[in-house]
Enzyme design. Structure first.
Site, PDB file in Angstrom:
ATOM      1  N   ASN A  60     102.071  19.528  21.337  1.00  0.00           N
ATOM      2  CA  ASN A  60     100.834  19.786  20.876  1.00  0.00           C
ATOM      3  C   ASN A  60      99.815  18.475  20.396  1.00  0.00           C
ATOM      4  OD1 ASN A  60      98.250  20.754  20.005  1.00  0.00           O
ATOM      5  ND2 ASN A  60      99.229  22.548  18.984  1.00  0.00           N
ATOM      6  N   VAL A  61      99.098  17.973  21.353  1.00  0.00           N
ATOM      7  CA  VAL A  61      98.604  16.589  20.900  1.00  0.00           C
ATOM      8  C   VAL A  61      97.846  16.598  19.478  1.00  0.00           C
ATOM      9  CG1 VAL A  61      98.224  15.956  23.109  1.00  0.00           C
ATOM     10  CG2 VAL A  61      96.309  17.055  22.228  1.00  0.00           C
ATOM     11  N   ASN A  88      95.777  12.611  28.401  1.00  0.00           N
ATOM     12  CA  ASN A  88      94.888  13.581  29.378  1.00  0.00           C
ATOM     13  C   ASN A  88      94.724  15.022  28.883  1.00  0.00           C
ATOM     14  OD1 ASN A  88      94.441  14.921  32.465  1.00  0.00           O
ATOM     15  ND2 ASN A  88      96.223  16.102  31.369  1.00  0.00           N
ATOM     16  N   SER A 140      84.761  11.835  31.055  1.00  0.00           N
ATOM     17  CA  SER A 140      84.268  12.770  31.731  1.00  0.00           C
ATOM     18  C   SER A 140      82.609  12.129  32.196  1.00  0.00           C
ATOM     19  CB  SER A 140      84.106  14.092  31.216  1.00  0.00           C
ATOM     20  OG  SER A 140      83.013  14.854  31.627  1.00  0.00           O
ATOM     21  N   TYR A 153      81.938  19.760  24.179  1.00  0.00           N
ATOM     22  CA  TYR A 153      82.741  18.855  25.191  1.00  0.00           C
ATOM     23  C   TYR A 153      82.393  17.616  25.290  1.00  0.00           C
ATOM     24  CZ  TYR A 153      85.330  18.139  29.497  1.00  0.00           C
ATOM     25  OH  TYR A 153      86.117  17.262  30.353  1.00  0.00           O
ATOM     26  N   ALA A 155      80.131  15.810  23.703  1.00  0.00           N
ATOM     27  CA  ALA A 155      80.339  15.025  22.637  1.00  0.00           C
ATOM     28  C   ALA A 155      81.697  14.305  22.529  1.00  0.00           C
ATOM     29  CB  ALA A 155      80.047  15.635  21.222  1.00  0.00           C
TER      30      ALA A 155
HETATM   31  N1  LIG Z   1      88.418  19.689  35.585  1.00  0.00           N
HETATM   32  C1  LIG Z   1      87.461  19.216  35.417  1.00  0.00           C
HETATM   33  O1  LIG Z   1      86.357  19.559  35.881  1.00  0.00           O
HETATM   34  C2  LIG Z   1      87.370  17.951  34.455  1.00  0.00           C
HETATM   35  C3  LIG Z   1      86.408  17.127  34.685  1.00  0.00           C
HETATM   36  C4  LIG Z   1      86.280  15.719  33.825  1.00  0.00           C
HETATM   37  C5  LIG Z   1      87.322  15.625  32.972  1.00  0.00           C
HETATM   38  N2  LIG Z   1      88.310  16.440  32.837  1.00  0.00           N
HETATM   39  C6  LIG Z   1      89.416  16.095  31.717  1.00  0.00           C
HETATM   40  O2  LIG Z   1      90.639  15.919  32.481  1.00  0.00           O
HETATM   41  C7  LIG Z   1      91.661  16.361  31.503  1.00  0.00           C
HETATM   42  C8  LIG Z   1      92.545  17.455  32.342  1.00  0.00           C
HETATM   43  O3  LIG Z   1      91.763  18.427  32.558  1.00  0.00           O
HETATM   44  P1  LIG Z   1      92.309  19.645  33.729  1.00  0.00           P
HETATM   45  O4  LIG Z   1      90.953  19.924  34.439  1.00  0.00           O
HETATM   46  O5  LIG Z   1      93.488  19.186  34.320  1.00  0.00           O
HETATM   47  O6  LIG Z   1      92.705  20.804  32.867  1.00  0.00           O
HETATM   48  P2  LIG Z   1      93.936  22.055  32.865  1.00  0.00           P
HETATM   49  O7  LIG Z   1      93.225  23.047  32.125  1.00  0.00           O
HETATM   50  O8  LIG Z   1      94.234  22.367  34.479  1.00  0.00           O
HETATM   51  O9  LIG Z   1      94.931  21.327  32.498  1.00  0.00           O
HETATM   52  C9  LIG Z   1      95.254  20.840  31.027  1.00  0.00           C
HETATM   53  C10 LIG Z   1      96.432  20.535  30.664  1.00  0.00           C
HETATM   54  O10 LIG Z   1      96.365  20.505  29.142  1.00  0.00           O
HETATM   55  C11 LIG Z   1      97.319  21.334  28.410  1.00  0.00           C
HETATM   56  N3  LIG Z   1      96.956  21.305  27.124  1.00  0.00           N
HETATM   57  C12 LIG Z   1      95.733  22.183  26.475  1.00  0.00           C
HETATM   58  N4  LIG Z   1      95.922  21.832  25.180  1.00  0.00           N
HETATM   59  C13 LIG Z   1      96.705  20.965  25.016  1.00  0.00           C
HETATM   60  C14 LIG Z   1      97.571  20.615  23.476  1.00  0.00           C
HETATM   61  N5  LIG Z   1      96.982  21.014  22.308  1.00  0.00           N
HETATM   62  N6  LIG Z   1      98.415  19.710  23.457  1.00  0.00           N
HETATM   63  C15 LIG Z   1      99.104  19.558  24.733  1.00  0.00           C
HETATM   64  N7  LIG Z   1      98.596  19.902  26.050  1.00  0.00           N
HETATM   65  C16 LIG Z   1      97.494  20.894  25.846  1.00  0.00           C
HETATM   66  C17 LIG Z   1      97.314  22.585  29.244  1.00  0.00           C
HETATM   67  O11 LIG Z   1      98.428  23.515  28.847  1.00  0.00           O
HETATM   68  C18 LIG Z   1      97.436  21.989  30.598  1.00  0.00           C
HETATM   69  O12 LIG Z   1      98.796  21.950  31.096  1.00  0.00           O
HETATM   70  C19 LIG Z   1      90.900  17.034  30.385  1.00  0.00           C
HETATM   71  O13 LIG Z   1      90.942  15.985  29.126  1.00  0.00           O
HETATM   72  C20 LIG Z   1      89.592  17.231  30.755  1.00  0.00           C
HETATM   73  O14 LIG Z   1      88.618  17.227  29.772  1.00  0.00           O
HETATM   74  C21 LIG Z   1      88.384  17.514  33.474  1.00  0.00           C
END
Ligand SMILES: NC(=O)c1ccc[n+]([C@@H]2O[C@H](COP(=O)([O-])OP(=O)(O)OC[C@H]3O[C@@H](n4cnc5c(N)ncnc54)[C@H](O)[C@@H]3O)[C@@H](O)[C@H]2O)c1
Length: 266
Positions: A60-61, A88, A140, A153, A155
């Site tokens: 858990n980060v 990530n 993002s 988000y 921010a």
């Molecule tokens: N999907 C989008 O549109 C998008 C756009 C820009 C940036 N991002 C960024 O990319 C990253 C990944 O997003 P995604 O779309 O793959 O999301 P996702 O929800 O598909 O996957 C996120 C992963 O992070 C894990 N996670 C959540 N909370 C956690 C914690 N406290 N400790 C460890 N792991 C945890 C989840 O279990 C999941 O496996 C994020 O930082 C998100 O903000 C996503």
């Protein structure tokens, strides 16, 4: 250990998972960490089926001690080597700010900002000890200008932008590079049930592999990116245009564009 190594948070699903598999295909030893241990098990199987090497574990980060422990365990298997950290893990909470529960907003801030600080802080000694290392974090397109209906988000992603820029300067003397990845909306579980003005006006056009490809590029930049010391990596044409537009237009115009986009189909 001869192979390069990468430690990825939020590796069980979405962008993190695609990045983990992409690094494995390139021969990296992959450390995949997440709170979703079922997803991690299938990630490990997927990488091993490709002939790759994966170490996975619960993280858990938001827990700084657990982050430091997992990094110590992972680097114990790699001879202390850490070529790439990928911060990530993140969550997205959408909606009118005043209607969201404050505890929900706090959770988003904890994961998206403290989680990144925890990772950078704990990884520093290993990155410093590894020649040519890089710390990559997920920003993002919402770090270009504050986003309506994604206020907090957006921010948190400005935090990622700033800490990346600042530490890239601070840690340059140790030979550590930093990079931030800037996608617009991506088709993952994160955006499955999200509907805002900007999802209406801009759509959700990217897939997680598009982002993973840019993460790998940021880890292994080409000559031009090296010469220009590229820190920010946009994903897709829409983000590149929005980022470029905001750089060259006055702030009032950027606000107006963002306001128009936020009203989307409403
Ligand atoms: N999907 C989008 O549109 C998008 C756009 C820009 C940036 N991002 C960024 O990319 C990253 C990944 O997003 P995604 O779309 O793959 O999301 P996702 O929800 O598909 O996957 C996120 C992963 O992070 C894990 N996670 C959540 N909370 C956690 C914690 N406290 N400790 C460890 N792991 C945890 C989840 O279990 C999941 O496996 C994020 O930082 C998100 O903000 C996503």
């Amino acid at each position: 250990m001869a192979s390069k190594t990468v430690f990825i948070t939020g590796a069980a699903a979405g962008i993190g998972r695609k990045a983990a598999v992409s690094f494995a295909r390139k021969g990296y030893t992959v450390g995949g960490y997440d709170i979703d241990e079922v997803g991690l098990k299938s990630l490990k199987d997927e990488i091993e089926d490709l002939g790759g090497t994966a170490v996975v574990g619960h993280l858990n980060v938001t827990d700084a001690d657990e982050f430091a422990e997992r990094l110590a365990e992972f680097t114990a298997t790699t001879g202390g080597r850490l070529d790439v950290l990928v911060n990530n893990a993140g969550i997205l909470v959408a909606g009118k700010f005043e209607e969201l529960k404050i505890a929900t907003i706090h959770r988003e801030i904890d994961i998206n900002t403290k989680g990144v600080a925890n990772g950078l802080h704990a990884a520093f000694p290993y990155l410093k000890a590894t020649k040519g290392s890089v710390a990559i974090s997920m920003a993002s397109a919402s770090a270009i200008y504050g986003q309506a209906e994604l206020a907090s988000y957006s921010a948190t992603k400005h935090y990622v932008r700033a800490i990346t820029e600042a530490l890239d300067i601070e840690w340059g003397s140790y030979g550590i590079r930093l990079a931030a990845i800037w996608p617009l909306y991506v088709q993952t579980a994160m955006t499955e049930n999200i509907k805002t003005g900007t999802t209406d006006s801009l759509g959700i056009k990217l897939g997680p592999q598009d982002v993973a490809d840019v993460i790998v590029k940021a880890a292994e930049p080409g000559l031009y990116s090296k010469l220009t010391h590229q820190i920010h990596w946009t994903v897709g044409t829409q983000t590149a245009l929005l980022a470029m537009g905001s750089r060259f237009s006055p702030i009032w115009l950027t606000r107006l564009v963002n306001k128009r986009l936020a009203h989307g189909g409403h």
